[in-house]
Scaffold this motif. Structure first.
Motif, PDB file in Angstrom:
ATOM      1  N   MET A   1      52.282  38.813  50.009  1.00 60.56           N
ATOM      2  CA  MET A   1      51.053  39.575  49.861  1.00 60.56           C
ATOM      3  C   MET A   1      49.822  38.706  50.095  1.00 60.56           C
ATOM      4  O   MET A   1      48.823  39.159  50.643  1.00 60.56           O
ATOM      5  CB  MET A   1      50.995  40.213  48.466  1.00 60.56           C
ATOM      6  N   VAL A   2      49.908  37.421  49.685  1.00 60.53           N
ATOM      7  CA  VAL A   2      48.792  36.506  49.935  1.00 60.53           C
ATOM      8  C   VAL A   2      48.620  36.284  51.440  1.00 60.53           C
ATOM      9  O   VAL A   2      47.499  36.317  51.963  1.00 60.53           O
ATOM     10  CB  VAL A   2      49.015  35.157  49.213  1.00 60.53           C
ATOM     11  N   LEU A  12      39.357  41.729  49.051  1.00 65.08           N
ATOM     12  CA  LEU A  12      39.799  41.821  47.660  1.00 65.08           C
ATOM     13  C   LEU A  12      39.190  40.676  46.854  1.00 65.08           C
ATOM     14  O   LEU A  12      38.900  39.612  47.406  1.00 65.08           O
ATOM     15  CB  LEU A  12      41.327  41.739  47.588  1.00 65.08           C
ATOM     16  N   PRO A  13      38.998  40.879  45.560  1.00 65.77           N
ATOM     17  CA  PRO A  13      38.506  39.766  44.731  1.00 65.77           C
ATOM     18  C   PRO A  13      39.547  38.656  44.672  1.00 65.77           C
ATOM     19  O   PRO A  13      40.734  38.906  44.478  1.00 65.77           O
ATOM     20  CB  PRO A  13      38.288  40.405  43.358  1.00 65.77           C
ATOM     21  N   LYS A  14      39.087  37.428  44.861  1.00 66.06           N
ATOM     22  CA  LYS A  14      39.981  36.273  44.889  1.00 66.06           C
ATOM     23  C   LYS A  14      39.903  35.509  43.576  1.00 66.06           C
ATOM     24  O   LYS A  14      38.992  35.686  42.768  1.00 66.06           O
ATOM     25  CB  LYS A  14      39.615  35.346  46.051  1.00 66.06           C
ATOM     26  N   LEU A  15      40.878  34.628  43.374  1.00 64.34           N
ATOM     27  CA  LEU A  15      40.919  33.778  42.193  1.00 64.34           C
ATOM     28  C   LEU A  15      39.751  32.796  42.227  1.00 64.34           C
ATOM     29  O   LEU A  15      39.533  32.121  43.233  1.00 64.34           O
ATOM     30  CB  LEU A  15      42.251  33.022  42.150  1.00 64.34           C
ATOM     31  N   GLN A  16      38.992  32.748  41.153  1.00 64.52           N
ATOM     32  CA  GLN A  16      37.851  31.837  41.067  1.00 64.52           C
ATOM     33  C   GLN A  16      38.336  30.475  40.580  1.00 64.52           C
ATOM     34  O   GLN A  16      38.873  30.354  39.483  1.00 64.52           O
ATOM     35  CB  GLN A  16      36.797  32.392  40.096  1.00 64.52           C
ATOM     36  N   PHE A 148      53.895  21.271  37.567  1.00 63.54           N
ATOM     37  CA  PHE A 148      53.227  22.028  38.635  1.00 63.54           C
ATOM     38  C   PHE A 148      51.904  22.611  38.164  1.00 63.54           C
ATOM     39  O   PHE A 148      50.953  22.709  38.938  1.00 63.54           O
ATOM     40  CB  PHE A 148      54.143  23.137  39.155  1.00 63.54           C
ATOM     41  N   MET A 149      51.829  23.001  36.882  1.00 64.92           N
ATOM     42  CA  MET A 149      50.556  23.484  36.355  1.00 64.92           C
ATOM     43  C   MET A 149      49.516  22.375  36.399  1.00 64.92           C
ATOM     44  O   MET A 149      48.344  22.622  36.738  1.00 64.92           O
ATOM     45  CB  MET A 149      50.733  23.994  34.920  1.00 64.92           C
ATOM     46  N   GLY A 150      49.918  21.151  36.085  1.00 60.57           N
ATOM     47  CA  GLY A 150      48.992  20.026  36.177  1.00 60.57           C
ATOM     48  C   GLY A 150      48.597  19.726  37.610  1.00 60.57           C
ATOM     49  O   GLY A 150      47.436  19.425  37.901  1.00 60.57           O
ATOM     50  N   CYS A 151      49.561  19.839  38.523  1.00 58.47           N
ATOM     51  CA  CYS A 151      49.277  19.571  39.946  1.00 58.47           C
ATOM     52  C   CYS A 151      48.369  20.635  40.557  1.00 58.47           C
ATOM     53  O   CYS A 151      47.743  20.387  41.599  1.00 58.47           O
ATOM     54  CB  CYS A 151      50.580  19.499  40.737  1.00 58.47           C
ATOM     55  N   SER A 152      48.291  21.817  39.923  1.00 54.88           N
ATOM     56  CA  SER A 152      47.458  22.879  40.481  1.00 54.88           C
ATOM     57  C   SER A 152      45.990  22.478  40.533  1.00 54.88           C
ATOM     58  O   SER A 152      45.208  23.072  41.283  1.00 54.88           O
ATOM     59  CB  SER A 152      47.625  24.162  39.666  1.00 54.88           C
ATOM     60  N   VAL A 153      45.602  21.472  39.742  1.00 59.05           N
ATOM     61  CA  VAL A 153      44.223  20.974  39.782  1.00 59.05           C
ATOM     62  C   VAL A 153      43.883  20.465  41.178  1.00 59.05           C
ATOM     63  O   VAL A 153      42.747  20.586  41.631  1.00 59.05           O
ATOM     64  CB  VAL A 153      44.044  19.855  38.733  1.00 59.05           C
ATOM     65  N   PHE A 154      44.871  19.917  41.876  1.00 60.61           N
ATOM     66  CA  PHE A 154      44.630  19.333  43.205  1.00 60.61           C
ATOM     67  C   PHE A 154      44.840  20.341  44.331  1.00 60.61           C
ATOM     68  O   PHE A 154      44.664  19.987  45.498  1.00 60.61           O
ATOM     69  CB  PHE A 154      45.555  18.130  43.401  1.00 60.61           C
ATOM     70  N   PHE A 155      45.222  21.588  43.989  1.00 56.14           N
ATOM     71  CA  PHE A 155      45.467  22.601  45.018  1.00 56.14           C
ATOM     72  C   PHE A 155      44.415  23.705  45.016  1.00 56.14           C
ATOM     73  O   PHE A 155      44.673  24.820  45.454  1.00 56.14           O
ATOM     74  CB  PHE A 155      46.856  23.233  44.821  1.00 56.14           C
ATOM     75  N   THR A 156      43.212  23.407  44.522  1.00 59.56           N
ATOM     76  CA  THR A 156      42.188  24.440  44.421  1.00 59.56           C
ATOM     77  C   THR A 156      41.780  24.988  45.787  1.00 59.56           C
ATOM     78  O   THR A 156      41.403  26.158  45.898  1.00 59.56           O
ATOM     79  CB  THR A 156      40.948  23.893  43.704  1.00 59.56           C
ATOM     80  N   SER A 157      41.877  24.170  46.823  1.00 57.41           N
ATOM     81  CA  SER A 157      41.501  24.649  48.157  1.00 57.41           C
ATOM     82  C   SER A 157      42.454  25.727  48.665  1.00 57.41           C
ATOM     83  O   SER A 157      42.088  26.528  49.522  1.00 57.41           O
ATOM     84  CB  SER A 157      41.463  23.478  49.144  1.00 57.41           C
ATOM     85  N   VAL A 158      43.688  25.752  48.124  1.00 56.90           N
ATOM     86  CA  VAL A 158      44.663  26.763  48.521  1.00 56.90           C
ATOM     87  C   VAL A 158      44.639  27.944  47.543  1.00 56.90           C
ATOM     88  O   VAL A 158      44.741  29.111  47.954  1.00 56.90           O
ATOM     89  CB  VAL A 158      46.083  26.157  48.578  1.00 56.90           C
ATOM     90  N   PHE A 161      42.529  31.341  47.791  1.00 54.95           N
ATOM     91  CA  PHE A 161      42.884  32.435  48.697  1.00 54.95           C
ATOM     92  C   PHE A 161      43.767  33.491  48.033  1.00 54.95           C
ATOM     93  O   PHE A 161      44.079  34.510  48.641  1.00 54.95           O
ATOM     94  CB  PHE A 161      43.607  31.893  49.940  1.00 54.95           C
ATOM     95  N   ILE A 162      44.202  33.251  46.786  1.00 49.07           N
ATOM     96  CA  ILE A 162      45.093  34.193  46.105  1.00 49.07           C
ATOM     97  C   ILE A 162      44.283  35.372  45.593  1.00 49.07           C
ATOM     98  O   ILE A 162      43.360  35.204  44.792  1.00 49.07           O
ATOM     99  CB  ILE A 162      45.823  33.511  44.935  1.00 49.07           C
ATOM    100  N   PRO A 163      44.603  36.605  46.022  1.00 48.41           N
ATOM    101  CA  PRO A 163      43.883  37.786  45.516  1.00 48.41           C
ATOM    102  C   PRO A 163      44.255  38.056  44.053  1.00 48.41           C
ATOM    103  O   PRO A 163      45.391  37.834  43.633  1.00 48.41           O
ATOM    104  CB  PRO A 163      44.359  38.925  46.425  1.00 48.41           C
ATOM    105  N   MET A 164      43.305  38.559  43.300  1.00 47.75           N
ATOM    106  CA  MET A 164      43.557  38.874  41.897  1.00 47.75           C
ATOM    107  C   MET A 164      44.632  39.951  41.722  1.00 47.75           C
ATOM    108  O   MET A 164      45.434  39.861  40.790  1.00 47.75           O
ATOM    109  CB  MET A 164      42.251  39.300  41.211  1.00 47.75           C
ATOM    110  N   PRO A 165      44.709  40.996  42.597  1.00 51.18           N
ATOM    111  CA  PRO A 165      45.798  41.979  42.433  1.00 51.18           C
ATOM    112  C   PRO A 165      47.196  41.353  42.527  1.00 51.18           C
ATOM    113  O   PRO A 165      48.130  41.831  41.890  1.00 51.18           O
ATOM    114  CB  PRO A 165      45.563  42.965  43.584  1.00 51.18           C
TER     115      PRO A 165
END
Length: 202
Positions: A1-2, A12-16, A148-158, A161-165
């Motif tokens: 879906m992404v 669509l509204p994206k993840l802030q 992976f939750m900790g690594c998500s700090v370094f993946f903000t550029s990706v 693009f994730i839609p909130m729905p």
């Protein structure tokens, strides 16, 4: 879906997500003074809501632990109630000083994790439900989840693009999938189940 959203370009509204690794407010640092500019008597006034928060967090943790460690799951390893609660207490203090969100047992996530580790029999007679054999007990998935939750700090550029729905759909799936095996939900299903198909329990 992404990927579909990215290719089609649906508005669509994206993840802030933040653009830099820093505190969300410019007027504060990594550590927060517990009292700050407040008068001294606020420490005494905070005792009552602090007691209520302590009871709430304790109950949330214990209820999740009791659900996960019930005998129907056939767990073999020790449950570690006191060690888990001690880690939660220490991390609550660290999160409070750093102004981070508190983390709790997260009942839905805990039940979903246990359900994902269930082992059932491969072969069964036609029309017969697979037999529950036990749970594949390990700590690898729990460790990897938080890494992976900790690594998500370094993946903000990706992540931006994730839609909130899409996120709402993931949360809805997790909530619905965790209902399976909960005794209260199983009892509610009996209202719509013919008597001949109901399990032979007291």
């Amino acid at each position: 879906m992404v990927l579909l959203d990215f290719v089609v370009g649906i508005p669509l509204p994206k993840l802030q997500v933040p653009h830099a690794f820093k505190p969300t407010r410019d007027d504060r640092g990594w550590f927060i003074n517990p009292i700050g500019p407040n008068p001294w008597w606020t420490v005494l006034a905070a005792l009552v809501p602090a007691l209520l928060c302590t009871i709430l967090i304790f109950m949330d943790h214990q209820i999740s632990a009791v659900i996960v460690n019930r005998k129907e799951h056939k767990l073999k390893k020790g449950c570690g109630y006191h060690l888990d609660l001690f880690v939660v207490a220490v991390m609550l203090g660290v999160c409070s000083v750093m102004g981070l969100p508190w983390f709790v047992a997260a009942t839905v996530l805990s039940i979903t994790h246990v359900n994902s580790l269930k082992v059932e029999s491969d072969c069964s007679a036609p029309g017969e439900q697979p037999k529950f054999l036990g749970i594949r007990e390990q700590r690898v998935t729990g460790l990897l989840i938080f890494v992976f939750m900790g690594c998500s700090v370094f993946f903000t550029s990706v992540l931006k693009f994730i839609p909130m729905p899409v996120l709402y759909g993931v949360f809805l799936y997790m909530g619905v999938s965790s209902l399976r095996g909960i005794q209260f939900f199983d009892r509610l299903k009996l209202f719509w189940m013919p008597a001949k198909h109901q399990p032979d329990f007291i």
